[in-house]
Design a protein around this motif. Structure first.
Motif, PDB file in Angstrom:
ATOM      1  N   GLY A  57       0.785  -1.228   0.000  1.00  0.00           N
ATOM      2  CA  GLY A  57       0.000   0.000   0.000  1.00  0.00           C
ATOM      3  C   GLY A  57       0.815   1.275   0.000  1.00  0.00           C
ATOM      4  O   GLY A  57       0.304   2.345  -0.386  1.00  0.00           O
ATOM      5  N   ILE A  58       2.061   1.210   0.423  1.00  0.00           N
ATOM      6  CA  ILE A  58       2.899   2.414   0.428  1.00  0.00           C
ATOM      7  C   ILE A  58       3.006   2.998  -0.974  1.00  0.00           C
ATOM      8  O   ILE A  58       2.775   4.194  -1.195  1.00  0.00           O
ATOM      9  CB  ILE A  58       4.304   2.105   0.989  1.00  0.00           C
ATOM     10  N   GLY A  59       3.358   2.146  -1.933  1.00  0.00           N
ATOM     11  CA  GLY A  59       3.465   2.603  -3.314  1.00  0.00           C
ATOM     12  C   GLY A  59       2.111   2.832  -3.959  1.00  0.00           C
ATOM     13  O   GLY A  59       1.927   3.786  -4.734  1.00  0.00           O
ATOM     14  N   TYR A  60       1.149   1.980  -3.638  1.00  0.00           N
ATOM     15  CA  TYR A  60      -0.183   2.085  -4.245  1.00  0.00           C
ATOM     16  C   TYR A  60      -0.844   3.415  -3.892  1.00  0.00           C
ATOM     17  O   TYR A  60      -1.345   4.128  -4.775  1.00  0.00           O
ATOM     18  CB  TYR A  60      -1.059   0.918  -3.790  1.00  0.00           C
ATOM     19  N   TYR A  61      -0.842   3.760  -2.610  1.00  0.00           N
ATOM     20  CA  TYR A  61      -1.515   4.996  -2.201  1.00  0.00           C
ATOM     21  C   TYR A  61      -0.728   6.241  -2.617  1.00  0.00           C
ATOM     22  O   TYR A  61      -1.316   7.319  -2.800  1.00  0.00           O
ATOM     23  CB  TYR A  61      -1.783   4.980  -0.695  1.00  0.00           C
ATOM     24  N   TYR A  62       0.580   6.093  -2.779  1.00  0.00           N
ATOM     25  CA  TYR A  62       1.353   7.218  -3.317  1.00  0.00           C
ATOM     26  C   TYR A  62       0.837   7.578  -4.709  1.00  0.00           C
ATOM     27  O   TYR A  62       0.657   8.756  -5.027  1.00  0.00           O
ATOM     28  CB  TYR A  62       2.839   6.851  -3.377  1.00  0.00           C
ATOM     29  N   GLU A  63       0.591   6.553  -5.523  1.00  0.00           N
ATOM     30  CA  GLU A  63       0.077   6.786  -6.865  1.00  0.00           C
ATOM     31  C   GLU A  63      -1.358   7.333  -6.834  1.00  0.00           C
ATOM     32  O   GLU A  63      -1.814   7.932  -7.820  1.00  0.00           O
ATOM     33  CB  GLU A  63       0.111   5.475  -7.669  1.00  0.00           C
ATOM     34  N   GLN A  64      -2.063   7.159  -5.717  1.00  0.00           N
ATOM     35  CA  GLN A  64      -3.425   7.669  -5.575  1.00  0.00           C
ATOM     36  C   GLN A  64      -3.459   9.088  -5.017  1.00  0.00           C
ATOM     37  O   GLN A  64      -4.541   9.613  -4.735  1.00  0.00           O
ATOM     38  CB  GLN A  64      -4.231   6.743  -4.660  1.00  0.00           C
ATOM     39  N   GLY A  65      -2.295   9.681  -4.873  1.00  0.00           N
ATOM     40  CA  GLY A  65      -2.247  11.076  -4.435  1.00  0.00           C
ATOM     41  C   GLY A  65      -1.739  11.298  -3.027  1.00  0.00           C
ATOM     42  O   GLY A  65      -1.625  12.456  -2.583  1.00  0.00           O
ATOM     43  N   TYR A  66      -1.401  10.239  -2.310  1.00  0.00           N
ATOM     44  CA  TYR A  66      -0.840  10.389  -0.960  1.00  0.00           C
ATOM     45  C   TYR A  66       0.673  10.575  -1.085  1.00  0.00           C
ATOM     46  O   TYR A  66       1.460   9.653  -0.842  1.00  0.00           O
ATOM     47  CB  TYR A  66      -1.176   9.171  -0.101  1.00  0.00           C
ATOM     48  N   THR A  67       1.073  11.774  -1.446  1.00  0.00           N
ATOM     49  CA  THR A  67       2.479  12.018  -1.784  1.00  0.00           C
ATOM     50  C   THR A  67       3.393  12.115  -0.562  1.00  0.00           C
ATOM     51  O   THR A  67       4.604  12.296  -0.719  1.00  0.00           O
ATOM     52  CB  THR A  67       2.601  13.296  -2.621  1.00  0.00           C
ATOM     53  N   GLU A  68       2.831  12.007   0.642  1.00  0.00           N
ATOM     54  CA  GLU A  68       3.676  11.915   1.835  1.00  0.00           C
ATOM     55  C   GLU A  68       4.284  10.522   1.966  1.00  0.00           C
ATOM     56  O   GLU A  68       5.179  10.307   2.782  1.00  0.00           O
ATOM     57  CB  GLU A  68       2.859  12.236   3.093  1.00  0.00           C
ATOM     58  N   LEU A  69       3.797   9.598   1.149  1.00  0.00           N
ATOM     59  CA  LEU A  69       4.320   8.227   1.153  1.00  0.00           C
ATOM     60  C   LEU A  69       5.503   8.130   0.197  1.00  0.00           C
ATOM     61  O   LEU A  69       6.100   9.140  -0.169  1.00  0.00           O
ATOM     62  CB  LEU A  69       3.204   7.254   0.760  1.00  0.00           C
ATOM     63  N   CYS A  70       5.842   6.917  -0.213  1.00  0.00           N
ATOM     64  CA  CYS A  70       6.966   6.704  -1.132  1.00  0.00           C
ATOM     65  C   CYS A  70       6.471   5.996  -2.390  1.00  0.00           C
ATOM     66  O   CYS A  70       5.558   5.163  -2.329  1.00  0.00           O
ATOM     67  CB  CYS A  70       8.054   5.870  -0.463  1.00  0.00           C
ATOM     68  N   PRO A  71       7.084   6.279  -3.538  1.00  0.00           N
ATOM     69  CA  PRO A  71       6.647   5.667  -4.793  1.00  0.00           C
ATOM     70  C   PRO A  71       6.973   4.182  -4.857  1.00  0.00           C
ATOM     71  O   PRO A  71       7.776   3.663  -4.070  1.00  0.00           O
ATOM     72  CB  PRO A  71       7.433   6.457  -5.839  1.00  0.00           C
ATOM     73  N   SER A  72       6.354   3.508  -5.816  1.00  0.00           N
ATOM     74  CA  SER A  72       6.537   2.058  -5.970  1.00  0.00           C
ATOM     75  C   SER A  72       7.986   1.679  -6.253  1.00  0.00           C
ATOM     76  O   SER A  72       8.376   0.533  -6.011  1.00  0.00           O
ATOM     77  CB  SER A  72       5.632   1.547  -7.095  1.00  0.00           C
ATOM     78  N   SER A  73       8.780   2.617  -6.759  1.00  0.00           N
ATOM     79  CA  SER A  73      10.188   2.331  -7.029  1.00  0.00           C
ATOM     80  C   SER A  73      10.962   2.034  -5.750  1.00  0.00           C
ATOM     81  O   SER A  73      12.077   1.496  -5.804  1.00  0.00           O
ATOM     82  CB  SER A  73      10.831   3.514  -7.760  1.00  0.00           C
ATOM     83  N   GLN A  74      10.394   2.370  -4.597  1.00  0.00           N
ATOM     84  CA  GLN A  74      11.045   2.111  -3.308  1.00  0.00           C
ATOM     85  C   GLN A  74      10.386   0.964  -2.546  1.00  0.00           C
ATOM     86  O   GLN A  74      10.720   0.730  -1.381  1.00  0.00           O
ATOM     87  CB  GLN A  74      11.009   3.370  -2.430  1.00  0.00           C
ATOM     88  N   VAL A  75       9.478   0.267  -3.202  1.00  0.00           N
ATOM     89  CA  VAL A  75       8.706  -0.786  -2.516  1.00  0.00           C
ATOM     90  C   VAL A  75       8.955  -2.135  -3.178  1.00  0.00           C
ATOM     91  O   VAL A  75       8.747  -2.295  -4.381  1.00  0.00           O
ATOM     92  CB  VAL A  75       7.203  -0.449  -2.542  1.00  0.00           C
ATOM     93  N   TRP A  76       9.394  -3.113  -2.380  1.00  0.00           N
ATOM     94  CA  TRP A  76       9.637  -4.472  -2.871  1.00  0.00           C
ATOM     95  C   TRP A  76       8.578  -5.404  -2.289  1.00  0.00           C
ATOM     96  O   TRP A  76       8.597  -5.720  -1.089  1.00  0.00           O
ATOM     97  CB  TRP A  76      11.006  -4.962  -2.439  1.00  0.00           C
ATOM     98  N   THR A  77       7.650  -5.842  -3.117  1.00  0.00           N
ATOM     99  CA  THR A  77       6.634  -6.811  -2.712  1.00  0.00           C
ATOM    100  C   THR A  77       6.450  -7.842  -3.818  1.00  0.00           C
ATOM    101  O   THR A  77       6.778  -7.577  -4.979  1.00  0.00           O
ATOM    102  CB  THR A  77       5.286  -6.123  -2.427  1.00  0.00           C
TER     103      THR A  77
END
Length: 277
Positions: free
Chosen positions: A96-116
């Motif tokens: 969800g860290i990368g998923y919600y970043y793409e949904q506009g929660y820019t306080e999170l981290c992009p999918s490029s930083q998420v390994w799942t």
């Protein structure tokens, strides 16, 4: 008269001899007591020194000594720059860290930083054969293969929520420790932070398998693994738990176990204010 004089002299000498003998006895007794007290004092000091040497402590800059803790304490806000240095490895509760970043929660981290994993499920017991989608290429790599290629500065690991349903303490800690050691062997300079498992909501349907009681126990196991392997432990559980010990209903995404965008935003702020710096 001479006879009385001699008797008087004899009595004086006898008294003096007796007095000297008494003084000698008292001197011997005092000397023995003083020696015993001195020896006891030496032994007591030696025992105190041994006890002090065996007390685990760490010297702090201010000269005080405090127990060593692997749990990350509160710090000043490390800011966005700190988050940009992190890679997040985990199961569906990390996705969800990368998923919600793409949904506009820019306080999170992009999918490029998420390994799942592509499947979304990463079970601790399969740490050595499971694969994750490597963001740089989109290919599926094992954890050690990904770490070898990326050599991340920081790797935040969130695992174990699936494992609590069937793994006992010994199995859980053994596999988690083995995972950490395999990562360290692949990238010795990577700083590894073991993140706690997040709570589930009261509405979660499978409390018989994954409950907050089991999660709290597992978080203790994770902290012990961090201690044993020389990692840091992030207790982000407390960032999203309510007074009842559950994930608040307004912080879950609908299934009771996964965080929503607001909850992940709170976790990111917790990471920034409990930084490993």
């Amino acid at each position: 008269m001479k006879k009385r004089s001699k008797e008087s002299i004899y009595m004086l000498w006898s008294g003096a001899i007796v007095f000297c003998v008494i003084l000698a006895i008292f001197a011997l007794i005092f000397s023995s007591c003083a020696k015993q007290e001195s020896e006891e004092s030496v032994v007591e000091n030696q025992l105190l020194e041994i006890e002090h040497d065996n007390t685990p402590e760490t010297a702090e800059p201010n000269g005080t000594a405090e127990a060593v803790s692997v749990r990350l304490a509160e710090t000043e806000d490390a800011g966005r720059d700190y988050l940009d240095r992190l890679v997040f490895l985990g199961d569906s509760t990390t996705y969800g860290i990368g998923y919600y970043y793409e949904q506009g929660y820019t306080e999170l981290c992009p999918s490029s930083q998420v390994w799942t994993p592509a499947s979304g499920t990463l079970t601790l017991s399969q740490y050595n054969i499971a694969t994750i989608v490597y963001p740089e290429t989109g290919e599926e790599l094992t954890i050690t293969e990904a770490v070898t290629q990326a050599e991340p500065e920081y790797l935040y690991i969130t695992l174990g929520v699936n494992g609590v349903s069937f793994m006992d303490e010994e199995w859980f800690k053994r596999d988690y420790s083995a995972l950490v050691e395999s990562i360290r062997a692949a990238s010795p300079d990577t700083k590894i932070v073991l993140n706690s498992i997040y709570p589930v909501a009261a509405s979660y349907a499978h409390q018989d398998e994954i409950s907050n009681e089991k999660i709290r126990a597992a978080n203790g196991w994770i902290e012990q693994v961090a201690t044993d392997t020389g990692c840091r432990f992030l207790y982000s559980y407390e960032a999203v738990v309510d007074e009842s010990g559950n994930l608040p209903e307004e912080r879950q995404n609908g299934d009771g176990i996964h965080l929503n965008g607001e909850a992940f935003t709170e976790v990111m702020y917790y990471i920034r204010t409990h930084a490993d710096i």
